[in-house]
Design a protein around this motif. Sequence first.
Motif, PDB file in Angstrom:
ATOM      1  N   GLU A   1       0.556  -1.405   0.100  1.00 23.01           N
ATOM      2  CA  GLU A   1      -0.096  -0.233  -0.323  1.00 23.01           C
ATOM      3  C   GLU A   1       0.907   1.577  -0.105  1.00 23.01           C
ATOM      4  OE1 GLU A   1      -2.320   0.533   3.650  1.00 23.01           O
ATOM      5  OE2 GLU A   1      -1.464  -0.404   4.617  1.00 23.01           O
ATOM      6  N   PRO A   2       0.030   2.454  -0.061  1.00 24.13           N
ATOM      7  CA  PRO A   2       1.394   3.296  -0.071  1.00 24.13           C
ATOM      8  C   PRO A   2       1.593   3.873   1.210  1.00 24.13           C
ATOM      9  CG  PRO A   2      -0.733   3.555  -1.571  1.00 24.13           C
ATOM     10  CD  PRO A   2      -1.413   2.675  -1.104  1.00 24.13           C
ATOM     11  N   PHE A   3       3.133   4.155   1.094  1.00 27.49           N
ATOM     12  CA  PHE A   3       3.149   4.332   2.100  1.00 27.49           C
ATOM     13  C   PHE A   3       4.311   6.051   2.527  1.00 27.49           C
ATOM     14  CE2 PHE A   3       7.924   3.877   1.446  1.00 27.49           C
ATOM     15  CZ  PHE A   3       7.699   3.600   0.237  1.00 27.49           C
TER      16      PHE A   3
ATOM     17  N   TYR B   1       7.546  12.659   1.670  1.00 32.57           N
ATOM     18  CA  TYR B   1       7.732  11.655   0.089  1.00 32.57           C
ATOM     19  C   TYR B   1       6.521  10.906   0.446  1.00 32.57           C
ATOM     20  CZ  TYR B   1      12.471  11.802  -0.195  1.00 32.57           C
ATOM     21  OH  TYR B   1      14.006  11.373  -0.422  1.00 32.57           O
ATOM     22  N   VAL B   2       5.455  10.855  -0.238  1.00 35.01           N
ATOM     23  CA  VAL B   2       4.479   9.920  -0.337  1.00 35.01           C
ATOM     24  C   VAL B   2       5.036   8.609  -1.875  1.00 35.01           C
ATOM     25  CG1 VAL B   2       1.520   9.072  -0.590  1.00 35.01           C
ATOM     26  CG2 VAL B   2       2.919  11.267   0.447  1.00 35.01           C
ATOM     27  N   LEU B   3       4.840   7.886  -1.053  1.00 35.15           N
ATOM     28  CA  LEU B   3       5.376   6.460  -2.528  1.00 35.15           C
ATOM     29  C   LEU B   3       3.801   5.319  -2.253  1.00 35.15           C
ATOM     30  CD1 LEU B   3       9.172   6.788  -1.085  1.00 35.15           C
ATOM     31  CD2 LEU B   3       8.026   7.632  -3.735  1.00 35.15           C
ATOM     32  N   SER B   4       4.470   4.715  -3.783  1.00 37.57           N
ATOM     33  CA  SER B   4       3.306   3.863  -3.633  1.00 37.57           C
ATOM     34  C   SER B   4       4.693   2.906  -3.414  1.00 37.57           C
ATOM     35  CB  SER B   4       3.521   3.766  -5.546  1.00 37.57           C
ATOM     36  OG  SER B   4       3.806   2.213  -6.423  1.00 37.57           O
TER      37      SER B   4
ATOM     38  N   TYR C   1       5.400  18.566  -5.170  1.00 36.02           N
ATOM     39  CA  TYR C   1       4.406  19.145  -4.940  1.00 36.02           C
ATOM     40  C   TYR C   1       5.182  20.341  -3.804  1.00 36.02           C
ATOM     41  CZ  TYR C   1       0.697  20.707  -1.570  1.00 36.02           C
ATOM     42  OH  TYR C   1      -0.326  21.282  -1.117  1.00 36.02           O
ATOM     43  N   HIS C   2       4.620  21.743  -4.076  1.00 34.29           N
ATOM     44  CA  HIS C   2       5.219  23.052  -3.378  1.00 34.29           C
ATOM     45  C   HIS C   2       4.360  23.021  -2.712  1.00 34.29           C
ATOM     46  CE1 HIS C   2       8.090  24.511  -5.988  1.00 34.29           C
ATOM     47  NE2 HIS C   2       7.348  25.077  -7.234  1.00 34.29           N
ATOM     48  N   PHE C   3       4.238  22.277  -0.725  1.00 41.86           N
ATOM     49  CA  PHE C   3       3.101  21.970   0.269  1.00 41.86           C
ATOM     50  C   PHE C   3       3.742  24.062   1.213  1.00 41.86           C
ATOM     51  CE2 PHE C   3       8.124  21.223   0.792  1.00 41.86           C
ATOM     52  CZ  PHE C   3       8.304  22.428   1.756  1.00 41.86           C
ATOM     53  N   HIS C   4       2.354  24.222   1.661  1.00 44.47           N
ATOM     54  CA  HIS C   4       2.629  25.108   2.837  1.00 44.47           C
ATOM     55  C   HIS C   4       3.175  24.701   3.484  1.00 44.47           C
ATOM     56  CE1 HIS C   4      -0.897  26.977   0.220  1.00 44.47           C
ATOM     57  NE2 HIS C   4      -1.403  25.854   0.576  1.00 44.47           N
ATOM     58  N   GLY C   5       4.527  25.725   3.590  1.00 46.54           N
ATOM     59  CA  GLY C   5       4.396  26.223   5.449  1.00 46.54           C
ATOM     60  C   GLY C   5       5.868  26.255   5.069  1.00 46.54           C
TER      61      GLY C   5
ATOM     62  N   ALA D   1      -0.843  14.029   1.633  1.00 46.45           N
ATOM     63  CA  ALA D   1      -1.361  12.531   1.035  1.00 46.45           C
ATOM     64  C   ALA D   1      -2.761  12.594   0.332  1.00 46.45           C
ATOM     65  CB  ALA D   1      -1.733  12.050   2.609  1.00 46.45           C
ATOM     66  N   GLU D   2      -2.879  13.929   0.750  1.00 50.21           N
ATOM     67  CA  GLU D   2      -4.472  14.499   0.109  1.00 50.21           C
ATOM     68  C   GLU D   2      -4.243  14.003  -1.240  1.00 50.21           C
ATOM     69  OE1 GLU D   2      -6.941  17.374   2.548  1.00 50.21           O
ATOM     70  OE2 GLU D   2      -7.831  18.062  -0.004  1.00 50.21           O
ATOM     71  N   VAL D   3      -3.594  15.377  -2.002  1.00 48.14           N
ATOM     72  CA  VAL D   3      -2.602  15.155  -2.745  1.00 48.14           C
ATOM     73  C   VAL D   3      -1.924  14.004  -3.913  1.00 48.14           C
ATOM     74  CG1 VAL D   3      -0.838  15.728  -4.989  1.00 48.14           C
ATOM     75  CG2 VAL D   3      -1.527  17.138  -3.081  1.00 48.14           C
ATOM     76  N   ALA D   4      -2.372  12.855  -2.972  1.00 49.53           N
ATOM     77  CA  ALA D   4      -1.586  12.000  -3.766  1.00 49.53           C
ATOM     78  C   ALA D   4      -2.597  10.970  -3.630  1.00 49.53           C
ATOM     79  CB  ALA D   4      -0.693  10.767  -3.122  1.00 49.53           C
ATOM     80  N   GLU D   5      -4.078  10.817  -2.782  1.00 48.77           N
ATOM     81  CA  GLU D   5      -5.371  10.280  -3.193  1.00 48.77           C
ATOM     82  C   GLU D   5      -5.436  10.640  -3.720  1.00 48.77           C
ATOM     83  OE1 GLU D   5      -6.842  10.012   0.963  1.00 48.77           O
ATOM     84  OE2 GLU D   5      -7.537   7.806   0.222  1.00 48.77           O
ATOM     85  N   SER D   6      -6.192  11.789  -4.067  1.00 49.25           N
ATOM     86  CA  SER D   6      -6.466  12.273  -5.410  1.00 49.25           C
ATOM     87  C   SER D   6      -6.651  11.835  -6.777  1.00 49.25           C
ATOM     88  CB  SER D   6      -7.573  14.248  -5.098  1.00 49.25           C
ATOM     89  OG  SER D   6      -5.784  14.974  -5.439  1.00 49.25           O
ATOM     90  N   GLY D   7      -5.411  12.184  -6.819  1.00 51.36           N
ATOM     91  CA  GLY D   7      -4.533  12.388  -8.003  1.00 51.36           C
ATOM     92  C   GLY D   7      -3.882  10.722  -8.415  1.00 51.36           C
ATOM     93  N   GLY D   8      -4.145   9.691  -7.176  1.00 49.69           N
ATOM     94  CA  GLY D   8      -3.625   8.474  -7.979  1.00 49.69           C
ATOM     95  C   GLY D   8      -1.804   8.593  -7.950  1.00 49.69           C
ATOM     96  N   ALA D   9      -1.561   9.486  -7.115  1.00 44.21           N
ATOM     97  CA  ALA D   9      -0.137   9.573  -7.943  1.00 44.21           C
ATOM     98  C   ALA D   9       1.010   9.735  -7.072  1.00 44.21           C
ATOM     99  CB  ALA D   9       0.301  11.001  -8.277  1.00 44.21           C
ATOM    100  N   SER D  10       2.863   9.183  -6.656  1.00 43.47           N
ATOM    101  CA  SER D  10       3.380   9.399  -5.810  1.00 43.47           C
ATOM    102  C   SER D  10       3.604  10.772  -5.366  1.00 43.47           C
ATOM    103  CB  SER D  10       4.971   8.273  -5.919  1.00 43.47           C
ATOM    104  OG  SER D  10       4.542   7.275  -5.811  1.00 43.47           O
ATOM    105  N   VAL D  11       4.159  11.736  -4.256  1.00 44.88           N
ATOM    106  CA  VAL D  11       3.963  12.325  -3.858  1.00 44.88           C
ATOM    107  C   VAL D  11       5.160  13.213  -4.010  1.00 44.88           C
ATOM    108  CG1 VAL D  11       3.221  14.987  -3.835  1.00 44.88           C
ATOM    109  CG2 VAL D  11       2.017  13.218  -4.329  1.00 44.88           C
TER     110      VAL D  11
END
Length: 205
Positions: free
Chosen positions: A33-35, A117-120, A156-160, A56-66
Amino acid sequence: MLPPGVRAIFVTQAEALGLGHAVLCAKPVIGDEPFAVILPDDLIWNRGPGALAQMAEVAESGGASVIATQAVAPEQVSSYGIVATGEFSDRRGRITAIVEKPAPADAPSNLAVVGRYVLSPRIFDLLESTRPGAGGEIQLTDAISALLAEEPVLAYHFHGTRFDCGTHIGLIEATIRHALDHETLSEAAQGFMRDALAELGVVDA
Ligand code: G1P
Protein backbone atom coordinates in the motif's frame (compact mmCIF):
# COMPACT_ATOMS: atom_id res chain seq x y z
CA MET A 1 3.13 9.81 23.32
CA LEU A 2 1.13 8.32 20.48
CA PRO A 3 -2.15 9.61 19.05
CA PRO A 4 -5.02 7.14 19.45
CA GLY A 5 -5.14 4.40 16.83
CA VAL A 6 -1.42 4.66 16.03
CA ARG A 7 0.93 1.72 16.49
CA ALA A 8 4.71 2.16 16.28
CA ILE A 9 6.81 -0.62 14.78
CA PHE A 10 10.58 -0.18 14.78
CA VAL A 11 12.80 -1.70 12.13
CA THR A 12 16.57 -1.41 12.38
CA GLN A 13 18.78 -0.90 9.35
CA ALA A 14 21.76 -2.99 10.42
CA GLU A 15 24.19 -1.37 8.00
CA ALA A 16 24.22 2.25 6.77
CA LEU A 17 23.79 1.42 3.07
CA GLY A 18 21.78 4.50 2.13
CA LEU A 19 18.31 6.04 2.37
CA GLY A 20 16.90 3.74 -0.32
CA HIS A 21 18.09 0.71 1.60
CA ALA A 22 16.62 2.08 4.85
CA VAL A 23 13.22 2.45 3.17
CA LEU A 24 13.50 -1.06 1.74
CA CYS A 25 14.05 -2.40 5.29
CA ALA A 26 10.46 -1.27 6.08
CA LYS A 27 8.93 -3.36 3.27
CA PRO A 28 7.83 -6.27 5.52
CA VAL A 29 5.80 -3.98 7.79
CA ILE A 30 4.24 -1.87 5.03
CA GLY A 31 3.25 -4.44 2.46
CA ASP A 32 1.35 -3.48 -0.67
CA GLU A 33 0.00 0.00 0.00
CA PRO A 34 1.08 3.62 -0.43
CA PHE A 35 3.17 4.91 2.45
CA ALA A 36 4.97 8.04 3.63
CA VAL A 37 8.64 8.71 4.30
CA ILE A 38 9.61 11.51 6.70
CA LEU A 39 13.23 12.61 7.01
CA PRO A 40 13.07 14.26 10.43
CA ASP A 41 16.06 16.54 9.91
CA ASP A 42 13.76 18.46 7.54
CA LEU A 43 11.28 20.13 9.87
CA ILE A 44 8.25 21.73 8.22
CA TRP A 45 6.13 24.14 10.17
CA ASN A 46 2.66 25.23 9.08
CA ARG A 47 -0.26 26.73 10.97
CA GLY A 48 -2.77 24.75 8.86
CA PRO A 49 -2.53 21.07 7.87
CA GLY A 50 0.98 19.64 7.99
CA ALA A 51 2.96 19.16 4.76
CA LEU A 52 2.49 15.41 4.80
CA ALA A 53 -1.28 15.70 5.31
CA GLN A 54 -1.39 18.05 2.31
CA MET A 55 0.63 15.56 0.28
CA ALA A 56 -1.51 12.55 1.27
CA GLU A 57 -4.53 14.39 -0.09
CA VAL A 58 -2.74 15.21 -3.36
CA ALA A 59 -1.58 11.58 -3.66
CA GLU A 60 -5.06 10.22 -3.06
CA SER A 61 -6.85 12.60 -5.41
CA GLY A 62 -4.18 12.32 -8.13
CA GLY A 63 -3.51 8.59 -7.82
CA ALA A 64 0.19 9.42 -7.80
CA SER A 65 3.30 9.38 -5.68
CA VAL A 66 4.09 12.85 -4.30
CA ILE A 67 7.40 14.40 -3.30
CA ALA A 68 7.83 17.68 -1.43
CA THR A 69 10.02 20.15 -3.30
CA GLN A 70 11.40 23.63 -2.76
CA ALA A 71 13.56 25.94 -4.85
CA VAL A 72 17.12 26.30 -3.54
CA ALA A 73 20.02 28.56 -4.48
CA PRO A 74 21.93 27.20 -7.51
CA GLU A 75 25.06 26.61 -5.39
CA GLN A 76 23.04 24.34 -3.07
CA VAL A 77 21.79 21.85 -5.68
CA SER A 78 24.63 19.42 -4.95
CA SER A 79 23.22 18.89 -1.42
CA TYR A 80 19.83 17.58 -2.59
CA GLY A 81 17.85 15.39 -4.91
CA ILE A 82 16.91 17.69 -7.80
CA VAL A 83 13.87 17.28 -10.06
CA ALA A 84 12.82 18.38 -13.54
CA THR A 85 9.07 18.82 -13.91
CA GLY A 86 6.33 19.74 -16.32
CA GLU A 87 4.44 22.95 -15.66
CA PHE A 88 3.10 23.47 -12.13
CA SER A 89 -0.57 24.02 -11.50
CA ASP A 90 -2.27 24.03 -8.11
CA ARG A 91 1.17 23.64 -6.45
CA ARG A 92 1.94 20.37 -8.26
CA GLY A 93 3.92 19.42 -11.34
CA ARG A 94 4.69 16.02 -12.84
CA ILE A 95 8.30 14.98 -12.33
CA THR A 96 10.07 14.08 -15.56
CA ALA A 97 13.54 13.47 -14.12
CA ILE A 98 15.23 13.25 -10.73
CA VAL A 99 18.91 13.13 -9.89
CA GLU A 100 20.70 12.80 -6.56
CA LYS A 101 23.09 15.58 -5.54
CA PRO A 102 24.11 16.73 -9.03
CA ALA A 103 26.99 19.11 -9.73
CA PRO A 104 25.44 22.55 -10.42
CA ALA A 105 26.32 22.20 -14.13
CA ASP A 106 24.40 18.90 -14.38
CA ALA A 107 21.32 19.90 -12.35
CA PRO A 108 18.07 19.82 -14.35
CA SER A 109 16.66 22.72 -12.26
CA ASN A 110 17.05 24.27 -8.80
CA LEU A 111 14.00 22.44 -7.44
CA ALA A 112 15.17 20.35 -4.49
CA VAL A 113 13.56 17.35 -2.83
CA VAL A 114 12.61 18.06 0.79
CA GLY A 115 12.34 15.09 3.16
CA ARG A 116 8.65 14.20 2.75
CA TYR A 117 7.51 11.53 0.30
CA VAL A 118 4.26 9.67 -0.34
CA LEU A 119 5.26 6.65 -2.38
CA SER A 120 3.63 3.84 -4.28
CA PRO A 121 4.57 0.36 -2.97
CA ARG A 122 6.04 -0.37 -6.43
CA ILE A 123 9.11 1.51 -5.12
CA PHE A 124 10.06 -1.56 -3.03
CA ASP A 125 10.51 -3.78 -6.13
CA LEU A 126 12.54 -1.02 -7.76
CA LEU A 127 14.69 -0.54 -4.63
CA GLU A 128 15.49 -4.25 -4.66
CA SER A 129 17.27 -3.82 -7.97
CA THR A 130 18.77 -0.37 -7.28
CA ARG A 131 22.57 -0.43 -7.28
CA PRO A 132 24.67 1.94 -5.14
CA GLY A 133 24.65 5.46 -6.61
CA ALA A 134 25.81 8.87 -5.35
CA GLY A 135 28.18 8.51 -2.39
CA GLY A 136 28.22 4.71 -2.89
CA GLU A 137 24.78 4.50 -1.24
CA ILE A 138 21.54 2.85 -2.36
CA GLN A 139 19.62 6.02 -3.14
CA LEU A 140 15.85 6.45 -2.84
CA THR A 141 16.22 9.04 -5.61
CA ASP A 142 17.49 6.39 -8.06
CA ALA A 143 14.50 4.11 -7.37
CA ILE A 144 12.16 7.10 -7.83
CA SER A 145 13.87 7.76 -11.15
CA ALA A 146 12.92 4.21 -12.21
CA LEU A 147 9.38 4.68 -10.85
CA LEU A 148 8.89 7.74 -13.11
CA ALA A 149 8.99 5.48 -16.15
CA GLU A 150 6.03 3.46 -14.85
CA GLU A 151 3.80 5.67 -12.72
CA PRO A 152 3.04 9.38 -12.19
CA VAL A 153 5.17 11.09 -9.56
CA LEU A 154 4.30 14.67 -8.61
CA ALA A 155 6.48 17.41 -7.15
CA TYR A 156 4.51 19.42 -4.60
CA HIS A 157 5.09 22.94 -3.29
CA PHE A 158 3.81 22.54 0.27
CA HIS A 159 2.30 25.27 2.43
CA GLY A 160 4.72 25.78 5.31
CA THR A 161 8.23 26.81 6.28
CA ARG A 162 11.03 24.30 6.12
CA PHE A 163 13.99 24.26 8.49
CA ASP A 164 17.05 22.22 7.58
CA CYS A 165 17.85 20.80 10.99
CA GLY A 166 20.68 18.78 9.47
CA THR A 167 22.76 21.97 9.77
CA HIS A 168 23.61 23.63 13.07
CA ILE A 169 22.19 26.99 12.06
CA GLY A 170 18.99 25.40 10.72
CA LEU A 171 18.40 23.65 14.04
CA ILE A 172 19.02 26.90 15.93
CA GLU A 173 16.66 28.83 13.64
CA ALA A 174 13.92 26.19 14.05
CA THR A 175 14.28 26.27 17.83
CA ILE A 176 14.08 30.07 17.99
CA ARG A 177 11.11 30.29 15.62
CA HIS A 178 9.21 27.60 17.51
CA ALA A 179 9.94 29.20 20.87
CA LEU A 180 8.74 32.60 19.61
CA ASP A 181 5.51 31.05 18.35
CA HIS A 182 4.90 28.95 21.46
CA GLU A 183 1.82 29.85 23.49
CA THR A 184 3.45 29.69 26.92
CA LEU A 185 7.17 30.05 26.09
CA SER A 186 7.09 32.99 23.68
CA GLU A 187 7.28 35.80 26.22
CA ALA A 188 10.13 34.28 28.18
CA ALA A 189 11.94 33.41 24.94
CA GLN A 190 11.65 37.01 23.72
CA GLY A 191 13.01 38.34 27.01
CA PHE A 192 15.91 35.93 26.95
CA MET A 193 16.74 36.84 23.35
CA ARG A 194 16.53 40.57 24.05
CA ASP A 195 18.93 40.20 27.01
CA ALA A 196 21.34 38.09 24.99
CA LEU A 197 21.35 40.57 22.09
CA ALA A 198 21.79 43.52 24.46
CA GLU A 199 24.72 41.78 26.13
CA LEU A 200 26.32 41.44 22.71
CA GLY A 201 25.61 45.10 21.98
CA VAL A 202 23.43 44.19 18.98
CA VAL A 203 20.42 46.00 20.43
CA ASP A 204 20.15 48.63 23.20
CA ALA A 205 19.61 47.28 26.70
C1 G1P B 1 18.27 13.04 1.39
C2 G1P B 1 17.87 12.65 -0.04
C3 G1P B 1 17.89 13.89 -0.94
C4 G1P B 1 16.96 14.95 -0.37
C5 G1P B 1 17.37 15.27 1.08
C6 G1P B 1 16.35 16.18 1.73
O1 G1P B 1 19.61 13.47 1.37
O2 G1P B 1 18.77 11.67 -0.52
O3 G1P B 1 17.45 13.53 -2.24
O4 G1P B 1 17.00 16.11 -1.15
O5 G1P B 1 17.44 14.07 1.88
O6 G1P B 1 16.76 16.58 3.01
P1 G1P B 1 20.48 13.59 2.74
O7 G1P B 1 20.04 14.87 3.38
O8 G1P B 1 20.16 12.40 3.56
O9 G1P B 1 21.91 13.64 2.28
